[in-house]
Design a protein around this motif. Structure first.
Motif, PDB file in Angstrom:
ATOM      1  N   HIS A  92       0.837  -1.210   0.000  1.00  0.00           N
ATOM      2  CA  HIS A  92       0.000   0.000   0.000  1.00  0.00           C
ATOM      3  C   HIS A  92       0.866   1.253   0.000  1.00  0.00           C
ATOM      4  N   HIS A  93       1.966   1.213   0.719  1.00  0.00           N
ATOM      5  CA  HIS A  93       2.878   2.367   0.766  1.00  0.00           C
ATOM      6  C   HIS A  93       3.410   2.687  -0.629  1.00  0.00           C
ATOM      7  N   TYR A  94       3.796   1.663  -1.378  1.00  0.00           N
ATOM      8  CA  TYR A  94       4.389   1.899  -2.700  1.00  0.00           C
ATOM      9  C   TYR A  94       3.356   2.262  -3.767  1.00  0.00           C
ATOM     10  N   PHE A  95       2.164   1.697  -3.677  1.00  0.00           N
ATOM     11  CA  PHE A  95       1.196   1.885  -4.757  1.00  0.00           C
ATOM     12  C   PHE A  95      -0.127   2.500  -4.340  1.00  0.00           C
ATOM     13  N   GLY A  96      -0.511   2.394  -3.103  1.00  0.00           N
ATOM     14  CA  GLY A  96      -1.764   2.981  -2.669  1.00  0.00           C
ATOM     15  C   GLY A  96      -2.926   2.015  -2.643  1.00  0.00           C
ATOM     16  N   GLY A  97      -2.979   1.060  -3.558  1.00  0.00           N
ATOM     17  CA  GLY A  97      -4.083   0.113  -3.583  1.00  0.00           C
ATOM     18  C   GLY A  97      -3.962  -0.853  -4.736  1.00  0.00           C
ATOM     19  N   LYS A  98      -4.895  -1.792  -4.773  1.00  0.00           N
ATOM     20  CA  LYS A  98      -4.865  -2.860  -5.773  1.00  0.00           C
ATOM     21  C   LYS A  98      -4.942  -2.318  -7.196  1.00  0.00           C
ATOM     22  N   GLU A  99      -5.813  -1.355  -7.434  1.00  0.00           N
ATOM     23  CA  GLU A  99      -5.960  -0.807  -8.782  1.00  0.00           C
ATOM     24  C   GLU A  99      -4.653  -0.178  -9.264  1.00  0.00           C
ATOM     25  N   GLN A 100      -3.987   0.553  -8.395  1.00  0.00           N
ATOM     26  CA  GLN A 100      -2.714   1.184  -8.768  1.00  0.00           C
ATOM     27  C   GLN A 100      -1.626   0.143  -9.015  1.00  0.00           C
ATOM     28  N   ILE A 101      -1.638  -0.925  -8.224  1.00  0.00           N
ATOM     29  CA  ILE A 101      -0.661  -2.001  -8.447  1.00  0.00           C
ATOM     30  C   ILE A 101      -0.930  -2.656  -9.805  1.00  0.00           C
ATOM     31  N   PHE A 102      -2.199  -2.913 -10.089  1.00  0.00           N
ATOM     32  CA  PHE A 102      -2.533  -3.536 -11.369  1.00  0.00           C
ATOM     33  C   PHE A 102      -2.158  -2.631 -12.539  1.00  0.00           C
ATOM     34  N   LEU A 103      -2.420  -1.338 -12.431  1.00  0.00           N
ATOM     35  CA  LEU A 103      -2.036  -0.412 -13.504  1.00  0.00           C
ATOM     36  C   LEU A 103      -0.518  -0.390 -13.682  1.00  0.00           C
ATOM     37  N   ALA A 104       0.213  -0.462 -12.594  1.00  0.00           N
ATOM     38  CA  ALA A 104       1.676  -0.532 -12.694  1.00  0.00           C
ATOM     39  C   ALA A 104       2.103  -1.825 -13.384  1.00  0.00           C
ATOM     40  N   ALA A 105       1.401  -2.916 -13.095  1.00  0.00           N
ATOM     41  CA  ALA A 105       1.706  -4.197 -13.743  1.00  0.00           C
ATOM     42  C   ALA A 105       1.446  -4.105 -15.240  1.00  0.00           C
ATOM     43  N   MET A 106       0.370  -3.442 -15.635  1.00  0.00           N
ATOM     44  CA  MET A 106       0.083  -3.298 -17.068  1.00  0.00           C
ATOM     45  C   MET A 106       1.066  -2.339 -17.734  1.00  0.00           C
ATOM     46  N   ARG A 107       1.476  -1.283 -17.043  1.00  0.00           N
ATOM     47  CA  ARG A 107       2.521  -0.410 -17.604  1.00  0.00           C
ATOM     48  C   ARG A 107       3.793  -1.217 -17.852  1.00  0.00           C
ATOM     49  N   HIS A 108       4.124  -2.074 -16.912  1.00  0.00           N
ATOM     50  CA  HIS A 108       5.301  -2.935 -17.069  1.00  0.00           C
ATOM     51  C   HIS A 108       5.125  -3.867 -18.267  1.00  0.00           C
ATOM     52  N   THR A 109       3.967  -4.483 -18.380  1.00  0.00           N
ATOM     53  CA  THR A 109       3.678  -5.390 -19.498  1.00  0.00           C
ATOM     54  C   THR A 109       3.795  -4.649 -20.826  1.00  0.00           C
ATOM     55  N   LEU A 110       3.262  -3.442 -20.885  1.00  0.00           N
ATOM     56  CA  LEU A 110       3.338  -2.636 -22.107  1.00  0.00           C
ATOM     57  C   LEU A 110       4.779  -2.223 -22.410  1.00  0.00           C
ATOM     58  N   THR A 111       5.560  -1.963 -21.383  1.00  0.00           N
ATOM     59  CA  THR A 111       6.973  -1.612 -21.574  1.00  0.00           C
ATOM     60  C   THR A 111       7.747  -2.795 -22.146  1.00  0.00           C
ATOM     61  N   VAL A 112       7.508  -3.981 -21.605  1.00  0.00           N
ATOM     62  CA  VAL A 112       8.160  -5.193 -22.116  1.00  0.00           C
ATOM     63  C   VAL A 112       7.771  -5.421 -23.569  1.00  0.00           C
ATOM     64  N   PHE A 113       6.477  -5.297 -23.869  1.00  0.00           N
ATOM     65  CA  PHE A 113       6.004  -5.476 -25.237  1.00  0.00           C
ATOM     66  C   PHE A 113       6.669  -4.456 -26.173  1.00  0.00           C
TER      67      PHE A 113
END
Length: 192
Positions: A42-63
């Protein structure tokens, strides 16, 4: 340590979504998989939605990195389109947990503006790359063909999300590349 912990949480999010098939996972489960407390997540991302959006940003960066690397070695316009397609189905991108994340990302984009924005950026980039490479091959039909090829890529992901079989990257890419050649053949037939 923060970048390492953030990366661990991003990867754990992708794996948790893959394991459950939905966004119905808890920050606690994500944090546990990453080997840390939910308070730290929670400290790093704030909540589940923000963590998921960070995961998708990462996925898009890899792609994006895989597409750029593939395009460097493509020597023809046809090879450029094939490179984009193959990157879409690389072992980094076309694995069960990432496929599940994509499916959930499309659902989230229906109601969350930041997810919609990320999805719009992805769609514009893939379409732009396809149009750029298709235009010398099929002229004015490039825009429509690019939309159909991008839709076919999305469709293969969707179909794969509905089966339990291990994804076959080569077969998936081959289906879309076969369609590419169908598009190219249509133009050649019109010109003949």
């Amino acid at each position: 340590m923060e970048p390492l912990r953030r990366a661990a949480l991003v990867e754990a999010t992708i794996h948790e979504i893959g394991a459950h098939g939905t966004l119905d996972v808890t920050v606690g489960a994500i944090a546990k998989r990453a080997g840390m407390s939910s308070a730290l997540a929670h400290h790093y991302f704030g909540g589940k939605e923000q963590i998921f959006l960070a995961a998708m940003r990462h996925t898009l960066t890899v792609f994006g990195a895989e597409v750029r690397a593939a395009l460097v070695t493509a020597e023809t316009d046809t090879a450029r389109v094939e490179a984009i397609v193959r990157a879409s189905f690389s072992s980094s991108n076309f694995r069960p947990e990432v496929i599940a994340a994509w499916l959930n990302f499309y659902v989230l984009a229906q109601t969350v503006p930041e997810a919609k924005r990320l999805l719009t950026i992805y769609q514009a980039r893939i379409r732009s790359n396809l149009v750029y490479s298709l235009r010398p091959l099929i002229g004015a039909r490039a825009s429509q063909a690019a939309s159909r090829i991008a839709a076919m890529i999305d469709g293969v992901y969707l179909r794969q999300s509905l089966v339990k079989a291990r994804p076959d990257q080569s077969e998936a890419a081959g289906q879309v590349i076969d369609y590419l050649y169908f598009e190219l053949k249509g133009v050649r037939d019109e010109q003949a």
